[in-house]
Design a protein around this motif. Structure first.
Motif, PDB file in Angstrom:
ATOM      1  N   ILE A   1     144.412  18.088  71.899  1.00 15.47           N
ATOM      2  CA  ILE A   1     143.589  19.285  72.110  1.00 15.47           C
ATOM      3  C   ILE A   1     143.815  20.266  70.964  1.00 15.47           C
ATOM      4  O   ILE A   1     142.858  20.764  70.358  1.00 15.47           O
ATOM      5  CB  ILE A   1     143.893  19.941  73.475  1.00 15.47           C
ATOM      6  N   ALA A   2     145.067  20.539  70.648  1.00 17.81           N
ATOM      7  CA  ALA A   2     145.391  21.522  69.609  1.00 17.81           C
ATOM      8  C   ALA A   2     144.977  21.065  68.211  1.00 17.81           C
ATOM      9  O   ALA A   2     144.447  21.857  67.428  1.00 17.81           O
ATOM     10  CB  ALA A   2     146.880  21.840  69.632  1.00 17.81           C
ATOM     11  N   SER A   3     145.191  19.799  67.907  1.00 17.04           N
ATOM     12  CA  SER A   3     144.973  19.315  66.540  1.00 17.04           C
ATOM     13  C   SER A   3     143.576  18.788  66.275  1.00 17.04           C
ATOM     14  O   SER A   3     143.114  18.830  65.136  1.00 17.04           O
ATOM     15  CB  SER A   3     145.970  18.198  66.218  1.00 17.04           C
ATOM     16  N   GLY A   4     142.911  18.281  67.310  1.00 17.25           N
ATOM     17  CA  GLY A   4     141.631  17.643  67.070  1.00 17.25           C
ATOM     18  C   GLY A   4     140.465  18.162  67.868  1.00 17.25           C
ATOM     19  O   GLY A   4     139.332  18.147  67.394  1.00 17.25           O
ATOM     20  N   ALA A   5     140.717  18.635  69.068  1.00 17.34           N
ATOM     21  CA  ALA A   5     139.617  18.972  69.967  1.00 17.34           C
ATOM     22  C   ALA A   5     139.375  20.463  70.127  1.00 17.34           C
ATOM     23  O   ALA A   5     138.567  20.873  70.952  1.00 17.34           O
ATOM     24  CB  ALA A   5     139.870  18.344  71.338  1.00 17.34           C
ATOM     25  N   SER A   6     140.056  21.266  69.326  1.00 19.91           N
ATOM     26  CA  SER A   6     139.904  22.713  69.498  1.00 19.91           C
ATOM     27  C   SER A   6     139.045  23.371  68.426  1.00 19.91           C
ATOM     28  O   SER A   6     138.587  24.492  68.623  1.00 19.91           O
ATOM     29  CB  SER A   6     141.272  23.392  69.535  1.00 19.91           C
ATOM     30  N   GLY A   7     138.833  22.695  67.310  1.00 15.94           N
ATOM     31  CA  GLY A   7     138.039  23.326  66.270  1.00 15.94           C
ATOM     32  C   GLY A   7     137.728  22.398  65.122  1.00 15.94           C
ATOM     33  O   GLY A   7     138.281  21.307  65.005  1.00 15.94           O
ATOM     34  N   SER A   8     136.822  22.872  64.298  1.00 18.00           N
ATOM     35  CA  SER A   8     136.365  22.105  63.148  1.00 18.00           C
ATOM     36  C   SER A   8     137.394  22.145  62.026  1.00 18.00           C
ATOM     37  O   SER A   8     137.818  23.223  61.608  1.00 18.00           O
ATOM     38  CB  SER A   8     135.040  22.661  62.642  1.00 18.00           C
ATOM     39  N   SER A   9     137.743  20.978  61.539  1.00 16.02           N
ATOM     40  CA  SER A   9     138.648  20.929  60.391  1.00 16.02           C
ATOM     41  C   SER A   9     137.908  21.285  59.105  1.00 16.02           C
ATOM     42  O   SER A   9     138.528  21.631  58.111  1.00 16.02           O
ATOM     43  CB  SER A   9     139.287  19.547  60.279  1.00 16.02           C
ATOM     44  N   MET A  10     136.578  21.235  59.144  1.00 11.56           N
ATOM     45  CA  MET A  10     135.787  21.571  57.954  1.00 11.56           C
ATOM     46  C   MET A  10     135.547  23.074  57.837  1.00 11.56           C
ATOM     47  O   MET A  10     135.746  23.651  56.788  1.00 11.56           O
ATOM     48  CB  MET A  10     134.465  20.810  57.981  1.00 11.56           C
ATOM     49  N   SER A  11     135.100  23.705  58.927  1.00 13.52           N
ATOM     50  CA  SER A  11     134.747  25.125  58.862  1.00 13.52           C
ATOM     51  C   SER A  11     135.847  26.043  59.383  1.00 13.52           C
ATOM     52  O   SER A  11     135.833  27.236  59.110  1.00 13.52           O
ATOM     53  CB  SER A  11     133.472  25.379  59.675  1.00 13.52           C
ATOM     54  N   GLY A  12     136.757  25.479  60.187  1.00 16.64           N
ATOM     55  CA  GLY A  12     137.790  26.298  60.805  1.00 16.64           C
ATOM     56  C   GLY A  12     137.325  27.013  62.065  1.00 16.64           C
ATOM     57  O   GLY A  12     138.105  27.688  62.714  1.00 16.64           O
TER      58      GLY A  12
ATOM     59  N   ALA B   1     128.084  13.546  75.660  1.00 21.46           N
ATOM     60  CA  ALA B   1     128.242  12.202  75.077  1.00 21.46           C
ATOM     61  C   ALA B   1     128.466  12.284  73.571  1.00 21.46           C
ATOM     62  O   ALA B   1     129.319  11.573  73.020  1.00 21.46           O
ATOM     63  CB  ALA B   1     127.023  11.341  75.392  1.00 21.46           C
ATOM     64  N   ASP B   2     127.708  13.151  72.905  1.00 24.61           N
ATOM     65  CA  ASP B   2     127.900  13.337  71.464  1.00 24.61           C
ATOM     66  C   ASP B   2     129.280  13.929  71.170  1.00 24.61           C
ATOM     67  O   ASP B   2     129.932  13.549  70.200  1.00 24.61           O
ATOM     68  CB  ASP B   2     126.825  14.234  70.873  1.00 24.61           C
ATOM     69  N   ALA B   3     129.701  14.870  72.022  1.00 24.07           N
ATOM     70  CA  ALA B   3     131.024  15.478  71.847  1.00 24.07           C
ATOM     71  C   ALA B   3     132.112  14.422  71.990  1.00 24.07           C
ATOM     72  O   ALA B   3     133.048  14.369  71.176  1.00 24.07           O
ATOM     73  CB  ALA B   3     131.227  16.587  72.872  1.00 24.07           C
ATOM     74  N   LYS B   4     131.986  13.571  72.998  1.00 23.82           N
ATOM     75  CA  LYS B   4     132.983  12.512  73.202  1.00 23.82           C
ATOM     76  C   LYS B   4     133.063  11.613  71.975  1.00 23.82           C
ATOM     77  O   LYS B   4     134.156  11.302  71.497  1.00 23.82           O
ATOM     78  CB  LYS B   4     132.637  11.695  74.443  1.00 23.82           C
ATOM     79  N   SER B   5     131.916  11.214  71.462  1.00 24.76           N
ATOM     80  CA  SER B   5     131.882  10.343  70.283  1.00 24.76           C
ATOM     81  C   SER B   5     132.571  11.006  69.092  1.00 24.76           C
ATOM     82  O   SER B   5     133.389  10.384  68.403  1.00 24.76           O
ATOM     83  CB  SER B   5     130.438   9.995  69.940  1.00 24.76           C
ATOM     84  N   HIS B   6     132.254  12.262  68.862  1.00 26.15           N
ATOM     85  CA  HIS B   6     132.860  13.005  67.742  1.00 26.15           C
ATOM     86  C   HIS B   6     134.376  13.127  67.914  1.00 26.15           C
ATOM     87  O   HIS B   6     135.139  12.898  66.972  1.00 26.15           O
ATOM     88  CB  HIS B   6     132.218  14.386  67.637  1.00 26.15           C
ATOM     89  N   LEU B   7     134.802  13.479  69.116  1.00 22.07           N
ATOM     90  CA  LEU B   7     136.234  13.687  69.348  1.00 22.07           C
ATOM     91  C   LEU B   7     137.016  12.371  69.306  1.00 22.07           C
ATOM     92  O   LEU B   7     138.183  12.364  68.908  1.00 22.07           O
ATOM     93  CB  LEU B   7     136.453  14.432  70.663  1.00 22.07           C
ATOM     94  N   LEU B   8     136.377  11.260  69.670  1.00 19.70           N
ATOM     95  CA  LEU B   8     137.049   9.968  69.533  1.00 19.70           C
ATOM     96  C   LEU B   8     137.287   9.634  68.065  1.00 19.70           C
ATOM     97  O   LEU B   8     138.322   9.052  67.713  1.00 19.70           O
ATOM     98  CB  LEU B   8     136.243   8.859  70.207  1.00 19.70           C
ATOM     99  N   LYS B   9     136.356  10.011  67.206  1.00 21.37           N
ATOM    100  CA  LYS B   9     136.552   9.794  65.767  1.00 21.37           C
ATOM    101  C   LYS B   9     137.722  10.634  65.262  1.00 21.37           C
ATOM    102  O   LYS B   9     138.530  10.175  64.454  1.00 21.37           O
ATOM    103  CB  LYS B   9     135.282  10.134  64.989  1.00 21.37           C
ATOM    104  N   LYS B  10     137.806  11.875  65.747  1.00 22.06           N
ATOM    105  CA  LYS B  10     138.926  12.721  65.342  1.00 22.06           C
ATOM    106  C   LYS B  10     140.248  12.179  65.870  1.00 22.06           C
ATOM    107  O   LYS B  10     141.257  12.179  65.168  1.00 22.06           O
ATOM    108  CB  LYS B  10     138.701  14.167  65.799  1.00 22.06           C
ATOM    109  N   LEU B  11     140.234  11.658  67.093  1.00 21.38           N
ATOM    110  CA  LEU B  11     141.441  11.061  67.656  1.00 21.38           C
ATOM    111  C   LEU B  11     141.871   9.865  66.819  1.00 21.38           C
ATOM    112  O   LEU B  11     143.066   9.716  66.511  1.00 21.38           O
ATOM    113  CB  LEU B  11     141.207  10.637  69.106  1.00 21.38           C
TER     114      LEU B  11
END
Length: 126
Positions: free
Chosen positions: A79-90, A53-63
């Motif tokens: 998946i490639a741009s938002g759901a595969s990794g952290s944009s902050m840490s890489g 549930a937390d993952a879904k919430s986070h990924l919806l923000k990225k979407l």
């Protein structure tokens, strides 16, 4: 102001308006995130494990961010741009299901997307 500058400004405003995902792609992304939420799997980002549930919430923000920048048009792009990794840490996001070794979220989500598209019940890699 010169007419050419007014026209250029108007065109810039038109192209700056981002469009949401096409309906079919949005349905796939929503289904993927629902599967993640209901999977019982955990989601790792930046070294911490979170519920589906937390993952879904986070990924919806990225979407939402990616749609606002007009950077995604397909589930694969999400998946490639938002759901595969952290944009902050890489660091790649991970998914860990029922005592199995963690896998990168891109792998897990891509497998789920394939299952959605073929109409099979989700079973891999749970």
């Amino acid at each position: 102001m010169r007419p050419s500058l007014l026209l250029a400004g108007a065109l810039l405003l038109q192209t700056a308006h981002a469009a949401p995902l096409p309906p079919a792609a949005r349905a796939e992304v929503d289904a993927l995130l629902a599967r993640l939420q209901s999977s019982g799997c955990e989601f790792n980002r930046n070294g911490s494990w979170h519920s589906g549930a937390d993952a879904k919430s986070h990924l919806l923000k990225k979407l939402d961010y990616l749609e606002g920048k007009d950077l995604v048009k397909t589930a694969e792009q999400f998946i490639a741009s938002g759901a595969s990794g952290s944009s902050m840490s890489g660091k790649p996001y991970l998914v860990r299901c029922a005592g199995k070794a963690p896998v990168e979220s891109a792998q897990w989500l891509t497998a789920e997307l394939q299952q959605l598209r073929t109409g099979r019940a989700a079973s891999n890699p749970r």
